[in-house]
Design a protein around this motif. Sequence first.
Motif, mmCIF file in Angstrom:
data_model
loop_
_atom_site.group_PDB
_atom_site.id
_atom_site.type_symbol
_atom_site.label_atom_id
_atom_site.label_comp_id
_atom_site.label_asym_id
_atom_site.label_seq_id
_atom_site.Cartn_x
_atom_site.Cartn_y
_atom_site.Cartn_z
ATOM 1 N N GLU A 5 58.063 27.162 29.887
ATOM 2 C CA GLU A 5 58.140 27.867 28.613
ATOM 3 C C GLU A 5 57.012 28.873 28.441
ATOM 4 O OE1 GLU A 5 58.714 25.471 25.133
ATOM 5 O OE2 GLU A 5 60.177 24.208 26.143
ATOM 6 N N THR A 6 55.831 28.568 28.957
ATOM 7 C CA THR A 6 54.678 29.456 28.862
ATOM 8 C C THR A 6 54.213 29.795 30.269
ATOM 9 O OG1 THR A 6 54.008 28.448 26.775
ATOM 10 C CG2 THR A 6 52.329 29.685 27.967
ATOM 11 N N THR A 26 52.885 36.111 29.477
ATOM 12 C CA THR A 26 51.698 36.921 29.221
ATOM 13 C C THR A 26 51.232 37.542 30.525
ATOM 14 O OG1 THR A 26 51.042 35.414 27.448
ATOM 15 C CG2 THR A 26 49.335 36.869 28.314
ATOM 16 N N ASN A 47 57.638 32.335 26.870
ATOM 17 C CA ASN A 47 56.505 33.181 26.514
ATOM 18 C C ASN A 47 55.817 33.603 27.804
ATOM 19 O OD1 ASN A 47 54.335 34.454 25.349
ATOM 20 N ND2 ASN A 47 53.348 32.582 24.672
ATOM 21 N N SER A 83 51.638 28.603 35.039
ATOM 22 C CA SER A 83 51.817 28.040 33.704
ATOM 23 C C SER A 83 50.637 27.107 33.465
ATOM 24 C CB SER A 83 53.144 27.283 33.623
ATOM 25 O OG SER A 83 53.092 26.093 34.361
#
Length: 114
Positions: A77-78, A6, A4, A94
């Motif tokens: 992951e993020t 952003t 993910n 992150s």
Amino acid sequence: MSVNITFTDAAKERLTPIVAKSGRQLKLKYDTDGCGCVVDGVPALWLVDEADEGDLAVETNFVPVLLERSRLIFFDETMTIDVKPGTTAFQLKSPGQMLNGHMPLVKVGSDDER
């Protein structure tokens, strides 16, 4: 692994004219050039003409970002892509760490020097 990514508003504002004008794609590359070993690389933000074989396109809140499937282990992951204050560089972070605190946008392609 699910990823993910952003983009902050500042990063989107800085990147929108670059991506729109060039018609190219963003890629988060785990760059090992000059590092001596694959585990000594650093994440880099590249502007590329097209995806390489083995790249994965990750949907974001801005534009899809390419990642090398074989290098996913080096990313979290993020992740968030932001602008480094007072510079033209970006940051990749992150929730648990700063992955690259000074990440320039590197234009890679047939007409560009890396």
